[in-house]
Design a protein around this motif. Structure first.
Motif, mmCIF file in Angstrom:
data_model
loop_
_atom_site.group_PDB
_atom_site.id
_atom_site.type_symbol
_atom_site.label_atom_id
_atom_site.label_comp_id
_atom_site.label_asym_id
_atom_site.label_seq_id
_atom_site.Cartn_x
_atom_site.Cartn_y
_atom_site.Cartn_z
ATOM 1 N N ARG A 161 0.825 -1.208 0.000
ATOM 2 C CA ARG A 161 0.000 0.000 0.000
ATOM 3 C C ARG A 161 0.859 1.259 0.000
ATOM 4 O O ARG A 161 0.624 2.195 -0.764
ATOM 5 C CB ARG A 161 -0.935 -0.007 1.211
ATOM 6 C CG ARG A 161 -1.896 1.184 1.244
ATOM 7 C CD ARG A 161 -2.946 1.026 2.329
ATOM 8 N NE ARG A 161 -2.377 1.004 3.669
ATOM 9 C CZ ARG A 161 -2.300 -0.074 4.438
ATOM 10 N NH1 ARG A 161 -2.745 -1.243 3.991
ATOM 11 N NH2 ARG A 161 -1.788 -0.010 5.648
ATOM 12 N N TRP A 162 1.889 1.289 0.846
ATOM 13 C CA TRP A 162 2.749 2.463 0.892
ATOM 14 C C TRP A 162 3.599 2.597 -0.361
ATOM 15 O O TRP A 162 3.845 3.712 -0.843
ATOM 16 C CB TRP A 162 3.624 2.420 2.146
ATOM 17 C CG TRP A 162 2.863 2.829 3.369
ATOM 18 C CD1 TRP A 162 2.412 2.023 4.374
ATOM 19 C CD2 TRP A 162 2.424 4.155 3.695
ATOM 20 N NE1 TRP A 162 1.725 2.763 5.310
ATOM 21 C CE2 TRP A 162 1.717 4.072 4.925
ATOM 22 C CE3 TRP A 162 2.560 5.396 3.081
ATOM 23 C CZ2 TRP A 162 1.151 5.184 5.530
ATOM 24 C CZ3 TRP A 162 1.992 6.507 3.685
ATOM 25 C CH2 TRP A 162 1.305 6.405 4.902
ATOM 26 N N ARG A 212 1.294 4.123 -2.868
ATOM 27 C CA ARG A 212 1.041 5.546 -2.612
ATOM 28 C C ARG A 212 2.216 6.415 -3.049
ATOM 29 O O ARG A 212 2.040 7.434 -3.711
ATOM 30 C CB ARG A 212 0.753 5.758 -1.124
ATOM 31 C CG ARG A 212 -0.626 5.287 -0.681
ATOM 32 C CD ARG A 212 -0.796 5.406 0.819
ATOM 33 N NE ARG A 212 -2.136 5.029 1.247
ATOM 34 C CZ ARG A 212 -2.519 4.920 2.509
ATOM 35 N NH1 ARG A 212 -1.645 5.157 3.475
ATOM 36 N NH2 ARG A 212 -3.761 4.578 2.810
#
Length: 251
Positions: free
Chosen positions: A101-102, A105
């Motif tokens: 997820r990071w 992002r």
């Protein structure tokens, strides 16, 4: 993305809402990525040629180019479509694992930065450099040295912006490769090829920033093109061959 309530989640109509939405996002992302890359490659074939680091020779070619503005607008459009597809990939992957997820992002943020830098690049190259070389070619003999120096300064500014754009794009591709590698339904070769493409852009950024548009940079460009076409075609095939029953589900 909204979540269905427990009472509704057992119904057939809502059971596949999220997977189908993800598949739609994946198809959109894959189509944008491939079409943007092909548009960019196609338009670039019409760019004025010559030894890009031989400024006296190549500036004359640039000044005589009648399609300069159209070509650079086309390049910007192709890059914008490609980066829009890369940004859309963040939603298509629907990442839940913290690392993925990071990575997604930061990859999306880097893609936005790459687009902004490419806009600056085309303003410098597609507009400022063209006006500078035109002024140099048409200047009287007494002014030619000063006009050439101005055009060369703009060229060096182009090197700098291009270098940082390549760094931002390479980083975005590497981060998305990490995110995609942690997504079960993505075929393993796709993130590998994407990561190699990211490395090729990082090489371009270093070479342009230190030595301009050399033969080494040209090799890195061609390598990145080949890798990008390979993994985007693979992603398109994966997205459009995915039946409803195998639509990617949230991990």
């Amino acid at each position: 993305m909204s979540r269905t309530s427990p009472a509704l989640s057992t119904t057939p109509a809502s059971e596949h809402t999220e997977p189908l939405a993800l598949r739609t996002s994946l198809r959109l992302s894959a189509t944008l990525l491939l079409s943007g890359q092909l548009l960019y490659i196609g338009v670039t074939q019409f760019h004025a040629g010559g030894d890009a680091n031989n400024h006296r020779a190549v500036f004359g070619e640039y000044a005589g180019s009648g399609s300069w503005t159209v070509v650079h607008l086309g390049q910007f459009a192709g890059m914008a479509v490609f980066l829009a597809g890369l940004f859309a990939l963040f939603s298509a992957l629907d990442l839940r694992a913290a690392t993925a997820r990071w990575a997604g992002r930061f990859g999306a943020a880097s893609a936005v930065a790459a687009l902004a830098l490419y806009g600056v690049l085309q303003a410098v190259d597609g507009v400022a450099l063209k006006q500078a070389v035109n002024a140099w070619v048409s200047a009287p003999s007494a002014e030619k040295t000063a006009r050439f120096a101005s055009a060369e300064a703009i060229r060096w500014l182009e090197w700098g912006v291009r270098s940082y754009h390549d760094f931002a794009l390479g980083l975005a591709l590497l981060l998305f490769a990490v995110a995609a590698a942690r997504t079960a339904w993505v075929p393993r070769p796709i993130p590998h090829l994407m990561g190699l493409s990211g490395l090729a852009y990082l090489v371009q950024g270093w070479v342009v920033g230190t030595g301009g548009f050399s033969q080494t940079e040209t090799i890195a460009i061609v390598l990145a093109f080949v890798l990008d076409v390979a993994w985007t075609i693979w992603l398109v095939v994966t997205a459009w061959r995915m039946p409803d029953s195998e639509a990617p589900s949230p991990s």
